[in-house]
Design a protein around this motif. Structure first.
Motif, PDB file in Angstrom:
ATOM      1  N   LEU A 100     -57.100 -87.419   7.343  1.00 35.49           N
ATOM      2  CA  LEU A 100     -58.180 -86.722   7.571  1.00 35.49           C
ATOM      3  C   LEU A 100     -58.129 -85.190   7.237  1.00 35.49           C
ATOM      4  CD1 LEU A 100     -57.324 -88.403  10.392  1.00 35.49           C
ATOM      5  CD2 LEU A 100     -59.645 -87.874  11.101  1.00 35.49           C
ATOM      6  N   LEU A 101     -59.198 -84.819   6.427  1.00 38.04           N
ATOM      7  CA  LEU A 101     -59.059 -83.421   5.763  1.00 38.04           C
ATOM      8  C   LEU A 101     -60.402 -82.740   6.075  1.00 38.04           C
ATOM      9  CD1 LEU A 101     -58.279 -85.828   3.349  1.00 38.04           C
ATOM     10  CD2 LEU A 101     -57.141 -83.627   2.741  1.00 38.04           C
ATOM     11  N   SER A 102     -60.368 -81.436   6.106  1.00 35.75           N
ATOM     12  CA  SER A 102     -61.605 -80.417   6.285  1.00 35.75           C
ATOM     13  C   SER A 102     -60.929 -79.183   5.904  1.00 35.75           C
ATOM     14  CB  SER A 102     -62.043 -80.493   7.886  1.00 35.75           C
ATOM     15  OG  SER A 102     -63.026 -79.766   8.032  1.00 35.75           O
ATOM     16  N   ARG A 103     -62.142 -78.353   5.513  1.00 32.64           N
ATOM     17  CA  ARG A 103     -61.958 -76.903   5.250  1.00 32.64           C
ATOM     18  C   ARG A 103     -61.801 -76.080   6.687  1.00 32.64           C
ATOM     19  NH1 ARG A 103     -65.478 -78.255   1.313  1.00 32.64           N
ATOM     20  NH2 ARG A 103     -64.587 -78.300  -0.924  1.00 32.64           N
ATOM     21  N   SER A 104     -62.397 -76.578   7.702  1.00 29.83           N
ATOM     22  CA  SER A 104     -62.792 -75.943   8.825  1.00 29.83           C
ATOM     23  C   SER A 104     -61.872 -76.115  10.002  1.00 29.83           C
ATOM     24  CB  SER A 104     -64.052 -76.720   9.627  1.00 29.83           C
ATOM     25  OG  SER A 104     -64.126 -76.283  11.072  1.00 29.83           O
ATOM     26  N   ALA A 137     -56.752 -77.372  -2.689  1.00 28.75           N
ATOM     27  CA  ALA A 137     -58.334 -77.248  -2.680  1.00 28.75           C
ATOM     28  C   ALA A 137     -59.003 -76.591  -1.200  1.00 28.75           C
ATOM     29  CB  ALA A 137     -58.998 -78.791  -2.694  1.00 28.75           C
ATOM     30  N   GLY A 138     -57.909 -76.041  -0.676  1.00 26.30           N
ATOM     31  CA  GLY A 138     -58.453 -75.130   0.642  1.00 26.30           C
ATOM     32  C   GLY A 138     -58.828 -76.025   1.870  1.00 26.30           C
ATOM     33  N   TYR A 139     -58.177 -77.337   1.687  1.00 27.49           N
ATOM     34  CA  TYR A 139     -58.253 -78.055   3.139  1.00 27.49           C
ATOM     35  C   TYR A 139     -57.073 -78.210   3.877  1.00 27.49           C
ATOM     36  CZ  TYR A 139     -62.657 -80.421   1.209  1.00 27.49           C
ATOM     37  OH  TYR A 139     -63.783 -80.783   0.970  1.00 27.49           O
ATOM     38  N   ARG A 140     -57.496 -78.383   5.172  1.00 24.30           N
ATOM     39  CA  ARG A 140     -56.419 -78.680   6.055  1.00 24.30           C
ATOM     40  C   ARG A 140     -55.969 -80.254   6.354  1.00 24.30           C
ATOM     41  NH1 ARG A 140     -55.730 -74.119   9.610  1.00 24.30           N
ATOM     42  NH2 ARG A 140     -57.170 -72.577   8.948  1.00 24.30           N
ATOM     43  N   ILE A 141     -55.070 -80.722   6.449  1.00 26.95           N
ATOM     44  CA  ILE A 141     -54.710 -82.210   6.583  1.00 26.95           C
ATOM     45  C   ILE A 141     -54.175 -82.730   7.942  1.00 26.95           C
ATOM     46  CG2 ILE A 141     -52.750 -82.075   5.229  1.00 26.95           C
ATOM     47  CD1 ILE A 141     -53.363 -84.552   3.659  1.00 26.95           C
ATOM     48  N   ASP A 142     -54.587 -83.999   8.102  1.00 26.67           N
ATOM     49  CA  ASP A 142     -53.937 -84.458   9.148  1.00 26.67           C
ATOM     50  C   ASP A 142     -53.596 -86.104   8.972  1.00 26.67           C
ATOM     51  OD1 ASP A 142     -52.913 -85.482  11.859  1.00 26.67           O
ATOM     52  OD2 ASP A 142     -54.084 -84.151  12.974  1.00 26.67           O
ATOM     53  N   PHE A 143     -52.642 -86.699   9.358  1.00 29.18           N
ATOM     54  CA  PHE A 143     -52.376 -88.182   9.228  1.00 29.18           C
ATOM     55  C   PHE A 143     -52.220 -88.953  10.562  1.00 29.18           C
ATOM     56  CE2 PHE A 143     -50.302 -85.757   5.775  1.00 29.18           C
ATOM     57  CZ  PHE A 143     -50.580 -86.579   4.889  1.00 29.18           C
ATOM     58  N   ARG A 144     -52.920 -90.064  10.566  1.00 26.68           N
ATOM     59  CA  ARG A 144     -52.943 -90.801  11.826  1.00 26.68           C
ATOM     60  C   ARG A 144     -52.821 -92.332  11.520  1.00 26.68           C
ATOM     61  NH1 ARG A 144     -52.512 -87.586  16.257  1.00 26.68           N
ATOM     62  NH2 ARG A 144     -53.298 -85.423  15.408  1.00 26.68           N
ATOM     63  N   PRO A 145     -51.925 -93.085  12.202  1.00 26.94           N
ATOM     64  CA  PRO A 145     -51.698 -94.382  12.131  1.00 26.94           C
ATOM     65  C   PRO A 145     -53.037 -95.166  12.503  1.00 26.94           C
ATOM     66  CG  PRO A 145     -50.529 -93.790  13.998  1.00 26.94           C
ATOM     67  CD  PRO A 145     -51.239 -92.479  13.510  1.00 26.94           C
ATOM     68  N   THR A 146     -52.957 -96.415  12.148  1.00 30.00           N
ATOM     69  CA  THR A 146     -54.235 -97.321  12.455  1.00 30.00           C
ATOM     70  C   THR A 146     -53.380 -98.685  13.046  1.00 30.00           C
ATOM     71  OG1 THR A 146     -54.007 -98.626  10.607  1.00 30.00           O
ATOM     72  CG2 THR A 146     -55.444 -96.508  10.504  1.00 30.00           C
ATOM     73  N   GLY A 147     -52.141 -98.849  12.966  1.00 28.41           N
ATOM     74  CA  GLY A 147     -51.644-100.273  13.554  1.00 28.41           C
ATOM     75  C   GLY A 147     -51.683-101.247  12.498  1.00 28.41           C
TER      76      GLY A 147
END
Length: 271
Positions: free
Chosen positions: A229-233, A209-219
């Motif tokens: 977390l996803l964004s095209r920017s 879909a043209g998105y960049r992606i990141d994963f972050r833990p919450t505990g």
């Protein structure tokens, strides 16, 4: 999910719930776990009290008195964007949560809408997310405990993406599968969970879909809960990286505040 024919189907009995058995379809390429089920009972809900919520002893769902997880997710996203102009926020799949009330009080927030597939409330701006957006976009979209209920993940993610502005930020909260024994994992056996994503399967969805992606833990949830977390920017995703450069966990109802001494993400400078 990824289109590969290399899938296998098997039946698994829970080690925690003796009366729960599920059939799964597992992709051997991207690691996605599909849990086929019929039509969601949520479509037939007519009252908020009919919506079941699993809280695990924490205040996950926001009330008028106490902010919940979606508030913390939105607060984080607004801080990450650090826009000079006010942002519009969509709580996607709001259900019983009234975190929209608390989100509206955040500095930098102009307007908050709630989105769902059925309209159960008349106290907020409502967006029908049962179909792709007809043009309305939001700087921040929060989808907490939503994507694991998708029946058609690729199409359903496309609908979700359609509500995100081109320079906006989408934050999804879900458990992410890491290859462990499913019989000992409670998550796939929960009511109405139909999609269990591996990091690779979510990466494929984002990239397509043209998105960049990141994963972050919450505990939360034995360390398996992630904010996706996803964004095209590219600029927005760089801000995500900087935000977490000084934070161990993403804010949640269990860890609502930044760690002591942690600075806010710097405001965007203009030339």
């Amino acid at each position: 999910m990824c289109g590969s024919p290399r899938v296998r189907s098997r039946t698994i009995t829970s080690a925690h719930f003796s009366d729960r058995t599920i059939r799964i379809v597992e992709c051997r390429v991207c690691g996605f776990i599909g849990i086929p089920k019929g039509r969601s009972s949520y479509h037939d809900v007519t009252d908020l009290d009919e919506i079941r919520v699993r809280t695990s002893g924490t205040v996950r769902v926001g009330t008028h008195e106490t902010p919940g997880r979606e508030y913390q997710m939105a607060r984080m996203a607004v801080d990450i964007l650090a826009r000079r102009d006010p942002v519009d926020v969509l709580v996607y799949g709001a259900g019983r949560s009234v975190d929209n009330v608390h989100i509206a009080r955040l500095d930098g927030v102009d307007h908050v809408a709630i989105g769902d597939i059925v309209r159960l409330r008349d106290d907020a701006d409502f967006v029908d997310v049962g179909r792709p957006s007809s043009g309305r976009r939001f700087h921040v979209v929060i989808a907490s405990e939503v994507v694991e209920h998708f029946r058609e993940p690729r199409a359903d993610f496309d609908t979700l993406f359609s509500f995100v502005a081109s320079d906006g930020l989408l934050v999804c909260g879900t458990n992410v599968y890491g290859g462990w024994r499913l019989s000992k994992d409670r998550y796939p056996f929960f009511h109405d969970h139909t999609a269990y994503y591996s990091p690779e399967s979510l990466l494929r969805i984002a990239t397509r879909a043209g998105y960049r992606i990141d994963f972050r833990p919450t505990g939360l949830s034995r360390g398996r809960k992630r904010y996706v977390l996803l964004s095209r920017s590219e600029r927005v995703m760089s801000r995500v990286a900087c935000y977490f450069g000084t934070r161990t966990y993403a804010p949640s109802e269990a860890r609502p505040e930044p760690e002591p001494g942690t600075p806010r993400a710097p405001r965007r400078e203009t030339s």
